[in-house]
Design a protein around this motif. Structure first.
Motif, PDB file in Angstrom:
ATOM      1  N   PRO A  26     -73.448 -19.713  36.428  1.00  9.49           N
ATOM      2  CA  PRO A  26     -72.160 -19.043  36.253  1.00  9.49           C
ATOM      3  C   PRO A  26     -71.874 -18.016  37.349  1.00  9.49           C
ATOM      4  O   PRO A  26     -72.789 -17.400  37.889  1.00  9.49           O
ATOM      5  CB  PRO A  26     -72.319 -18.344  34.895  1.00  9.49           C
ATOM      6  CG  PRO A  26     -73.783 -18.058  34.803  1.00  9.49           C
ATOM      7  CD  PRO A  26     -74.462 -19.227  35.474  1.00  9.49           C
ATOM      8  N   ASN A  44     -70.122 -17.783  29.914  1.00  6.26           N
ATOM      9  CA  ASN A  44     -68.728 -18.156  29.689  1.00  6.26           C
ATOM     10  C   ASN A  44     -68.525 -18.604  28.247  1.00  6.26           C
ATOM     11  O   ASN A  44     -69.462 -19.081  27.597  1.00  6.26           O
ATOM     12  CB  ASN A  44     -68.319 -19.299  30.628  1.00  6.26           C
ATOM     13  CG  ASN A  44     -68.116 -18.831  32.051  1.00  6.26           C
ATOM     14  OD1 ASN A  44     -67.239 -18.017  32.338  1.00  6.26           O
ATOM     15  ND2 ASN A  44     -68.936 -19.335  32.967  1.00  6.26           N
ATOM     16  N   HIS A  55     -59.996 -11.181  34.216  1.00  5.29           N
ATOM     17  CA  HIS A  55     -60.971 -12.057  34.866  1.00  5.29           C
ATOM     18  C   HIS A  55     -60.901 -11.824  36.371  1.00  5.29           C
ATOM     19  O   HIS A  55     -59.805 -11.677  36.924  1.00  5.29           O
ATOM     20  CB  HIS A  55     -60.656 -13.527  34.544  1.00  5.29           C
ATOM     21  CG  HIS A  55     -61.779 -14.451  34.864  1.00  5.29           C
ATOM     22  ND1 HIS A  55     -62.075 -14.834  36.161  1.00  5.29           N
ATOM     23  CD2 HIS A  55     -62.707 -15.059  34.071  1.00  5.29           C
ATOM     24  CE1 HIS A  55     -63.122 -15.649  36.141  1.00  5.29           C
ATOM     25  NE2 HIS A  55     -63.523 -15.790  34.886  1.00  5.29           N
ATOM     26  N   GLY A  58     -67.001 -14.659  30.532  1.00  8.90           N
ATOM     27  CA  GLY A  58     -65.807 -15.184  31.178  1.00  8.90           C
ATOM     28  C   GLY A  58     -65.248 -16.373  30.427  1.00  8.90           C
ATOM     29  O   GLY A  58     -65.600 -16.635  29.274  1.00  8.90           O
ATOM     30  N   GLU A  59     -64.394 -17.120  31.105  1.00 12.33           N
ATOM     31  CA  GLU A  59     -63.699 -18.236  30.461  1.00 12.33           C
ATOM     32  C   GLU A  59     -64.520 -19.516  30.450  1.00 12.33           C
ATOM     33  O   GLU A  59     -64.933 -20.013  29.416  1.00 12.33           O
ATOM     34  CB  GLU A  59     -62.367 -18.491  31.183  1.00 12.33           C
ATOM     35  CG  GLU A  59     -61.591 -19.671  30.615  1.00 12.33           C
ATOM     36  CD  GLU A  59     -60.385 -20.022  31.444  1.00 12.33           C
ATOM     37  OE1 GLU A  59     -60.505 -20.947  32.296  1.00 12.33           O
ATOM     38  OE2 GLU A  59     -59.334 -19.397  31.272  1.00 12.33           O
ATOM     39  N   GLN A  60     -64.749 -20.060  31.643  1.00 11.10           N
ATOM     40  CA  GLN A  60     -65.449 -21.328  31.797  1.00 11.10           C
ATOM     41  C   GLN A  60     -65.945 -21.416  33.240  1.00 11.10           C
ATOM     42  O   GLN A  60     -65.510 -20.643  34.092  1.00 11.10           O
ATOM     43  CB  GLN A  60     -64.508 -22.495  31.499  1.00 11.10           C
ATOM     44  CG  GLN A  60     -63.360 -22.613  32.489  1.00 11.10           C
ATOM     45  CD  GLN A  60     -62.672 -23.973  32.450  1.00 11.10           C
ATOM     46  OE1 GLN A  60     -63.189 -24.941  31.931  1.00 11.10           O
ATOM     47  NE2 GLN A  60     -61.470 -24.028  33.010  1.00 11.10           N
ATOM     48  N   ALA A  85     -61.665 -15.494  27.274  1.00 10.81           N
ATOM     49  CA  ALA A  85     -62.887 -14.925  26.684  1.00 10.81           C
ATOM     50  C   ALA A  85     -62.536 -14.035  25.504  1.00 10.81           C
ATOM     51  O   ALA A  85     -63.219 -14.043  24.473  1.00 10.81           O
ATOM     52  CB  ALA A  85     -63.663 -14.142  27.734  1.00 10.81           C
TER      53      ALA A  85
END
Length: 215
Positions: free
Chosen positions: A72, A99, A186, A59-61, A151
């Motif tokens: 996460p 992430n 996402h 994922g992103e963050q 991502a």
């Protein structure tokens, strides 16, 4: 203070990250100061799951709940992702989730106000890339599921557009290793969608492509 060109997690990795364990990587990442995001975040949120997992979800963050709990995908988006994985036929116990960026980036109008997610910059993603590269080297997943545009850009470059390639199987070299990837949105975008059920089924459809790769 270091300039953005100097941002990198490299000095904080174990001496030979490819020979380290995930536990050792996680311990080292807890002290990462490779970019300024560590200053405001509660803690580093490293990946979680089995080192033998066949699927890595990127994922992103971390979000607000992930930042507080240190794990996460434990917030609303994570719960939705678990439901989508189950519906697509992917065993969550056979996944490793992480992430692209390991610290929560946010804006906050006042100290006690809600923390609002802010997308990481390209330099912040690049600074954090050594952690993701080390995770990939240790887990050696059969497939990477790319969750969202950030991502995708972290793994495949700044020209990545999730809308153009979602639900397809890509074969690319990532951090010097040949990898198969299936991009999708996402899960947080599903929560924001006007037609949430349609968006959820779209996510499930993409994940079913990943399930067929693993079959």
């Amino acid at each position: 203070m270091a300039s953005e060109d100097d941002y990198t997690a490299e000095p904080f990795l174990p001496e030979d990250p490819e020979k380290a364990t995930l536990t050792a990587l996680r311990r080292a990442a807890a002290g990462c100061q490779g970019c300024p995001l560590y200053r405001d975040a509660t803690q580093t949120v490293f990946g979680a799951g089995k080192a033998t997992a066949h699927v890595m979800l990127v994922g992103e963050q971390p979000g607000d709940q992930e930042d507080r709990q240190g794990r996460p995908f434990v917030g609303p988006a994570g719960k939705l992702l678990d439901r989508a994985l189950a519906e697509a036929g992917i065993d969550p116990d056979d996944t490793y989730v992480t992430n692209a960026v390991k610290h929560f980036k946010f804006t906050q109008a006042e100290p006690k106000k809600r923390r609002i997610h802010k997308a990481p910059s390209l330099r912040e993603m690049t600074a954090c890339a050594p952690w993701l590269a080390a995770e990939l080297a240790l887990v050696e997943p059969e497939l990477i599921v790319v969750l969202g545009a950030t991502a995708g850009k972290a793994l495949l470059g700044s020209s990545f557009k999730v809308t153009q390639v979602r639900g397809t199987v890509l074969e690319e070299e990532i951090h010097g290793r040949p990898e198969r990837l299936v991009p999708t949105v996402h899960p947080s975008s599903v929560l924001r969608a006007d037609d949430r059920e349609a968006a959820f089924q779209g996510l499930v459809s993409d994940l079913k492509v990943a399930a067929r790769v693993l079959a």
